[in-house]
Design a protein around this motif. Sequence first.
Motif, mmCIF file in Angstrom:
data_model
loop_
_atom_site.group_PDB
_atom_site.id
_atom_site.type_symbol
_atom_site.label_atom_id
_atom_site.label_comp_id
_atom_site.label_asym_id
_atom_site.label_seq_id
_atom_site.Cartn_x
_atom_site.Cartn_y
_atom_site.Cartn_z
ATOM 1 N N ILE A 163 0.865 -1.175 0.000
ATOM 2 C CA ILE A 163 0.000 0.000 0.000
ATOM 3 C C ILE A 163 0.903 1.226 0.000
ATOM 4 N N GLU A 164 0.607 2.175 -0.852
ATOM 5 C CA GLU A 164 1.460 3.353 -0.962
ATOM 6 C C GLU A 164 1.502 4.138 0.353
ATOM 7 N N ALA A 165 2.680 4.633 0.709
ATOM 8 C CA ALA A 165 2.838 5.414 1.941
ATOM 9 C C ALA A 165 2.044 6.716 1.890
ATOM 10 N N THR A 166 1.722 7.164 0.686
ATOM 11 C CA THR A 166 0.967 8.408 0.523
ATOM 12 C C THR A 166 -0.544 8.207 0.631
ATOM 13 N N ALA A 167 -0.994 6.960 0.743
ATOM 14 C CA ALA A 167 -2.436 6.667 0.753
ATOM 15 C C ALA A 167 -3.205 7.425 1.841
ATOM 16 N N PRO A 168 -2.655 7.584 3.078
ATOM 17 C CA PRO A 168 -3.411 8.332 4.095
ATOM 18 C C PRO A 168 -3.721 9.774 3.698
ATOM 19 N N LEU A 169 -2.959 10.333 2.762
ATOM 20 C CA LEU A 169 -3.214 11.705 2.313
ATOM 21 C C LEU A 169 -4.519 11.817 1.526
ATOM 22 N N PHE A 170 -5.096 10.671 1.194
ATOM 23 C CA PHE A 170 -6.379 10.672 0.475
ATOM 24 C C PHE A 170 -7.450 11.405 1.269
ATOM 25 N N ILE A 171 -7.346 11.385 2.593
ATOM 26 C CA ILE A 171 -8.339 12.056 3.432
ATOM 27 C C ILE A 171 -8.351 13.560 3.165
ATOM 28 N N LEU A 172 -7.172 14.128 2.812
ATOM 29 C CA LEU A 172 -7.086 15.558 2.528
ATOM 30 C C LEU A 172 -7.730 15.910 1.191
ATOM 31 N N ILE A 173 -7.969 14.914 0.377
ATOM 32 C CA ILE A 173 -8.600 15.123 -0.927
ATOM 33 C C ILE A 173 -10.104 14.894 -0.845
ATOM 34 N N ILE A 174 -10.503 13.860 -0.128
ATOM 35 C CA ILE A 174 -11.910 13.485 -0.111
ATOM 36 C C ILE A 174 -12.759 14.435 0.735
ATOM 37 N N ILE A 175 -12.188 15.015 1.789
ATOM 38 C CA ILE A 175 -12.980 15.913 2.642
ATOM 39 C C ILE A 175 -13.450 17.153 1.883
ATOM 40 N N PRO A 176 -12.562 17.907 1.210
ATOM 41 C CA PRO A 176 -13.077 19.061 0.454
ATOM 42 C C PRO A 176 -14.010 18.643 -0.682
ATOM 43 N N TYR A 177 -13.783 17.465 -1.255
ATOM 44 C CA TYR A 177 -14.677 16.985 -2.310
ATOM 45 C C TYR A 177 -16.077 16.749 -1.753
ATOM 46 N N LEU A 178 -16.161 16.158 -0.577
ATOM 47 C CA LEU A 178 -17.466 15.936 0.049
ATOM 48 C C LEU A 178 -18.150 17.262 0.363
ATOM 49 N N LEU A 179 -17.375 18.253 0.794
ATOM 50 C CA LEU A 179 -17.958 19.571 1.070
ATOM 51 C C LEU A 179 -18.497 20.206 -0.208
ATOM 52 N N LEU A 180 -17.772 20.038 -1.311
ATOM 53 C CA LEU A 180 -18.254 20.563 -2.597
ATOM 54 C C LEU A 180 -19.517 19.835 -3.050
ATOM 55 N N LEU A 181 -19.553 18.517 -2.833
ATOM 56 C CA LEU A 181 -20.760 17.760 -3.169
ATOM 57 C C LEU A 181 -21.933 18.211 -2.308
ATOM 58 N N LEU A 182 -21.681 18.456 -1.036
ATOM 59 C CA LEU A 182 -22.742 18.948 -0.149
ATOM 60 C C LEU A 182 -23.248 20.309 -0.617
ATOM 61 N N ALA A 183 -22.327 21.191 -0.974
ATOM 62 C CA ALA A 183 -22.721 22.508 -1.468
ATOM 63 C C ALA A 183 -23.601 22.376 -2.709
ATOM 64 N N THR A 184 -23.203 21.498 -3.615
ATOM 65 C CA THR A 184 -23.988 21.265 -4.832
ATOM 66 C C THR A 184 -25.357 20.696 -4.499
ATOM 67 N N ALA A 185 -25.407 19.763 -3.560
ATOM 68 C CA ALA A 185 -26.671 19.136 -3.179
ATOM 69 C C ALA A 185 -27.626 20.154 -2.556
ATOM 70 N N TYR A 186 -27.105 21.043 -1.717
ATOM 71 C CA TYR A 186 -27.957 22.059 -1.097
ATOM 72 C C TYR A 186 -28.569 22.987 -2.148
ATOM 73 N N VAL A 187 -27.758 23.449 -3.068
ATOM 74 C CA VAL A 187 -28.253 24.395 -4.077
ATOM 75 C C VAL A 187 -29.238 23.711 -5.026
ATOM 76 N N LEU A 188 -28.875 22.525 -5.518
ATOM 77 C CA LEU A 188 -29.744 21.832 -6.473
ATOM 78 C C LEU A 188 -31.071 21.422 -5.841
ATOM 79 N N SER A 189 -31.034 20.937 -4.607
ATOM 80 C CA SER A 189 -32.279 20.503 -3.959
ATOM 81 C C SER A 189 -33.218 21.679 -3.746
ATOM 82 N N ALA A 190 -32.660 22.840 -3.454
ATOM 83 C CA ALA A 190 -33.504 24.028 -3.266
ATOM 84 C C ALA A 190 -34.037 24.534 -4.605
ATOM 85 N N LEU A 191 -33.168 24.598 -5.613
ATOM 86 C CA LEU A 191 -33.613 25.072 -6.926
ATOM 87 C C LEU A 191 -34.598 24.110 -7.571
ATOM 88 N N GLY A 192 -34.454 22.812 -7.274
ATOM 89 C CA GLY A 192 -35.333 21.817 -7.863
ATOM 90 C C GLY A 192 -36.792 21.992 -7.495
#
Length: 286
Positions: A163-192
């Motif tokens: 397993i790559e030694a850099t694999a734990p750094l994935f958490i630093l990538i997925i957290i902002p991605y989840l926040l962006l998905l949440l932001a998109t979900a909030y706006v789309l659900s309201a506009l829908g």
Amino acid sequence: MLKGRAAPGSSAASVQGFQALTLWGNHLRQTIELTLRLTMRDFEARYRGSVLGLGWAFLTPLLTALIFTFVFSSVFRARWGTGQDGTDANFTLVLLVGVLTHAMLAETLSRAAGLILAHSSYVKKVVFPLGILPIVVVLGAMITAAFGFLIVLLGHLVYSGHIEATAPLFILIIIPYLLLLLATAYVLSALGVYLRDIGQIVAFIITASMFLTPIFYPISSVPPAFRAVMLLNPLTTVVEESRNVLLFGRAPDWQALAFLWLGALVSFPAAVWVFNRLRVGFADVL
């Protein structure tokens, strides 16, 4: 007045502050419990009654990646390299990272567009926190993708022996991605609620984002003039940096990651504000 004795007013204020903090803590705990309960119920409902049950969470992304691997590596002769020693990377795993990342976006967009409409009975319930519905959608997408990313790690372990030694750094990538998905979900659900054409627009965006993101091809194969534009797509950063830390053993591009975090931290509160502003009229429209 004796020294060390607190004034009656300050004592009462302290008690009121403690009571308010306790009430807020209880409300937060109940909201978290409700969110997790709805998330698990939603996730279990997907596989209820099926023969393989939870096995589909593993099988679906794997079969999808295998099909795409055959089409793009055998038919279209796509080739990937690690960029280090010129050897071929495991194309299935490289492709699976991109497919899983895009699947999270696709599920969030497709469900968020009609989210409030699908739960219209909750709108007039004052005690129900509508704001947790987008969270449930994103958590569901994350849980589904987590099974796929587990396959990526296990597959890479079998393929490379580690397993790559850099694999734990994935958490630093997925957290902002989840926040962006949440932001998109909030706006789309309201506009829908107000714009019923959102579903058709979202379907086009999902298809376009699949081919305008380096999922089936490396970013290095894109002409420089178009590459600069493609890098403005947050999904490109997530896909590329996820592959770097999970499969290639490279540290992420810290500058790109900083922009990803900045976009997430700005977009998320702005999206929540938009949702709260628009939710006032939900009952009137529905």
